[in-house]
Write a protein that holds these residues in place. Structure first.
Motif, short mmCIF file in Angstrom:
data_model
loop_
_atom_site.label_atom_id
_atom_site.label_comp_id
_atom_site.label_asym_id
_atom_site.label_seq_id
_atom_site.Cartn_x
_atom_site.Cartn_y
_atom_site.Cartn_z
N LYS A 85 0.80 -1.22 0.00
CA LYS A 85 0.00 0.00 0.00
C LYS A 85 0.83 1.27 0.00
O LYS A 85 0.28 2.37 -0.15
CB LYS A 85 -0.95 -0.02 1.19
CG LYS A 85 -1.95 -1.17 1.12
CD LYS A 85 -2.79 -1.28 2.35
CE LYS A 85 -3.72 -2.48 2.24
NZ LYS A 85 -4.43 -2.77 3.45
N ASN A 111 3.91 -7.44 1.15
CA ASN A 111 2.80 -7.77 2.04
C ASN A 111 1.68 -6.73 1.92
O ASN A 111 1.88 -5.65 1.40
CB ASN A 111 3.30 -7.82 3.49
CG ASN A 111 2.25 -8.35 4.44
OD1 ASN A 111 1.34 -9.09 4.06
ND2 ASN A 111 2.33 -7.96 5.69
N LYS A 112 0.54 -7.09 2.44
CA LYS A 112 -0.66 -6.25 2.50
C LYS A 112 -1.31 -6.07 1.13
O LYS A 112 -2.02 -5.10 0.89
CB LYS A 112 -0.37 -4.91 3.17
CG LYS A 112 0.18 -5.07 4.59
CD LYS A 112 0.35 -3.77 5.31
CE LYS A 112 0.99 -4.04 6.68
NZ LYS A 112 1.10 -2.83 7.48
N ASP A 113 -1.08 -7.03 0.23
CA ASP A 113 -1.78 -7.06 -1.05
C ASP A 113 -3.07 -7.84 -0.82
O ASP A 113 -3.25 -8.95 -1.30
CB ASP A 113 -0.90 -7.72 -2.12
CG ASP A 113 -1.50 -7.66 -3.50
OD1 ASP A 113 -2.57 -7.04 -3.66
OD2 ASP A 113 -0.92 -8.25 -4.43
N ASP A 114 -3.97 -7.23 -0.05
CA ASP A 114 -5.15 -7.93 0.47
C ASP A 114 -6.13 -8.39 -0.62
O ASP A 114 -6.87 -9.35 -0.41
CB ASP A 114 -5.87 -7.05 1.48
CG ASP A 114 -5.00 -6.75 2.70
OD1 ASP A 114 -4.08 -7.56 2.98
OD2 ASP A 114 -5.22 -5.73 3.36
N ASN A 115 -6.15 -7.74 -1.75
CA ASN A 115 -7.00 -8.17 -2.87
C ASN A 115 -6.21 -9.00 -3.88
O ASN A 115 -6.75 -9.37 -4.92
CB ASN A 115 -7.66 -6.98 -3.54
CG ASN A 115 -8.66 -6.32 -2.62
OD1 ASN A 115 -9.48 -6.99 -2.01
ND2 ASN A 115 -8.58 -5.01 -2.50
N SER A 134 -0.56 -11.57 1.50
CA SER A 134 -1.38 -10.83 2.45
C SER A 134 -1.41 -11.67 3.72
O SER A 134 -2.06 -12.72 3.75
CB SER A 134 -2.80 -10.63 1.91
OG SER A 134 -3.63 -10.14 2.95
N SER A 136 -2.80 -10.90 6.53
CA SER A 136 -4.10 -10.86 7.19
C SER A 136 -5.12 -11.80 6.52
O SER A 136 -6.01 -12.31 7.18
CB SER A 136 -4.65 -9.43 7.23
OG SER A 136 -4.84 -8.93 5.93
N HIS A 137 -4.96 -12.04 5.22
CA HIS A 137 -5.88 -12.95 4.52
C HIS A 137 -5.21 -14.28 4.14
O HIS A 137 -5.83 -15.11 3.48
CB HIS A 137 -6.42 -12.28 3.25
CG HIS A 137 -7.22 -11.05 3.54
ND1 HIS A 137 -8.46 -11.10 4.13
CD2 HIS A 137 -6.94 -9.74 3.34
CE1 HIS A 137 -8.91 -9.86 4.27
NE2 HIS A 137 -8.02 -9.01 3.80
#
Length: 161
Positions: A85, A111-115, A134, A136-137
């Protein structure tokens, strides 16, 4: 094999560490600087690969170099984590250029490429192996673990930090 997780504060280093080691004892939080200690664990399903979690690189490179100088020769590969992000990766590039001085392979973890877009142009990092995840996912973690299986096992020399 010994892998050292690196990156700026709050990019998900400890979350990644917990996922690839099935170690849930390390605290994660959105507050910068939550991880203050170094942690060691074996890679999931591979007791011969050690993963080292670090606090975020808050201080300057000289201070960080002093903190790793006692065991840097035993590290085989750096796992450098960046935040998908972020709009600018200038500081990340500076840090990676600093770590290139150690002549270790560097794997870039986004990291944090949630989609799970996997659409950043990261060619100017000059790194061949890039993994989008990601934490978190739990996306992309299995692909990374499958990649890790390609590494030959050698004796681990580091007992503790």
């Amino acid at each position: 094999m010994n892998f050292l997780i690196l990156g700026k504060p709050n990019v998900g280093k400890t979350s990644f560490f917990n996922l690839i080691s099935h170690n849930n004892s390390n605290i994660i939080h959105k507050t910068i600087g939550t991880t203050r200690d170094w942690h060691i664990a074996n890679l999931v399903n591979n007791q011969n690969i050690k993963i080292y979690d670090t606090p975020g690189i808050i201080e300057n490179e000289k201070t960080f170099k002093q903190s790793i100088s006692s065991f840097i020769n035993d590290i085989d590969i750096f796992l450098f984590i960046i935040n998908f992000k972020d709009d600018s990766y200038n500081r990340d590039k500076e840090l990676i250029n600093f770590f290139r001085k150690f002549n270790k392979e560097i794997i870039l973890i986004v990291n944090k490429d949630d989609n799970f877009y996997q659409n950043k142009n990261l060619s100017d990092f000059g790194i061949k192996n890039i993994f989008y995840i990601s934490c978190s996912h739990k996306l992309g973690i299995n692909e990374f673990l499958n990649y890790m299986n390609k590494y030959e096992v050698k004796n681990n020399r580091i007992n503790d930090i």
